[in-house]
Design an enzyme around this catalytic site. Sequence first.
Site, PDB file in Angstrom:
ATOM      1  N   SER A 144       0.975  -0.833   0.272  1.00  0.00           N
ATOM      2  CA  SER A 144      -0.260  -0.003   0.402  1.00  0.00           C
ATOM      3  C   SER A 144       0.855   1.110  -0.217  1.00  0.00           C
ATOM      4  O   SER A 144       2.192   1.040   0.722  1.00  0.00           O
ATOM      5  CB  SER A 144      -0.594  -0.145   1.537  1.00  0.00           C
ATOM      6  OG  SER A 144      -1.565   1.006   1.812  1.00  0.00           O
ATOM      7  N   TYR A 157      -1.496   0.828  10.988  1.00  0.00           N
ATOM      8  CA  TYR A 157      -1.658  -0.673   9.629  1.00  0.00           C
ATOM      9  C   TYR A 157      -0.582   0.342   8.506  1.00  0.00           C
ATOM     10  O   TYR A 157       0.630  -1.033   8.159  1.00  0.00           O
ATOM     11  CB  TYR A 157      -2.790   0.360   9.045  1.00  0.00           C
ATOM     12  CG  TYR A 157      -3.181   0.104   7.162  1.00  0.00           C
ATOM     13  CD1 TYR A 157      -3.335  -1.304   6.754  1.00  0.00           C
ATOM     14  CD2 TYR A 157      -2.754   0.123   5.792  1.00  0.00           C
ATOM     15  CE1 TYR A 157      -3.455  -1.657   5.319  1.00  0.00           C
ATOM     16  CE2 TYR A 157      -2.830  -0.060   4.582  1.00  0.00           C
ATOM     17  CZ  TYR A 157      -3.614  -0.933   4.703  1.00  0.00           C
ATOM     18  OH  TYR A 157      -3.458  -1.484   3.969  1.00  0.00           O
TER      19      TYR A 157
END
Length: 251
Positions: A144, A157
């Site tokens: 990501s 995250y």
Amino acid sequence: MKDAFGIPQSLLVLGGSSEIALAVARRLVARRTRTVWLAGRPSPALEAGAEGLRALGAEVRTVPFDALETATHEEVLGKVFAEGDVDMVLLAFGVLGDQRRAEREPASAVRTAQVNYTGAVSAGLVCGAAMRRQGHGSIVVLSSVAGERARRSNFVYGSTKAGLDAFAQGLGDALHGHGVHVMAVRPGFVRTRMTEGLSPAPMAVGPEAVAEAVEEGLRRRAATVWVPARMRWVMAVLRHLPRAVFRRLPV
């Protein structure tokens, strides 16, 4: 084996109910991929994904797999590789987690890290060793843009994805010269069940855009793929902003 354009004939998906993973699988099956293993926790979503790929003409098997059960990874994944060469592994499992809950309950943050990073390290090393023995293949790691710089709104995250990026780079270096290609994929905001209810960020894309980028990256044997491609430049700016400036951004 892959064809002249880098498209795999066989594919192992870790995180087989992932919308992004299934979009990638559908795109590859539409090209040349004929054998698919969908590995994930048994669920209606996993079975529905398998049926959808079978309808496109692929031979599909489902494999019980849990990222958290690292002690089982060698046995579970070893059985897949024992059935024959695997041309591509797509490592696509992960959880977004809840940042506020993680700060209140550290155990929640640990679980996010165990799924996104520890589980990926375990599965990635098992698959890397198997591909090294067979002498060919690609490992595609779904990361990501959040890993480029930890943001206040989702730093737990983001930190797991930063670790995953570093792991993918190191794994690629370790397997270089052994016929195995490792590619990290860094999407921005992707409209999926995982992001449902969140306000879409600028340059948001659907799973199909990620699938298209993965196919193109395989053709180029890229080490890193950004989705959309211009996210590379956006994140380069954010990565190098002075910390005092970055802290004032609404991110």
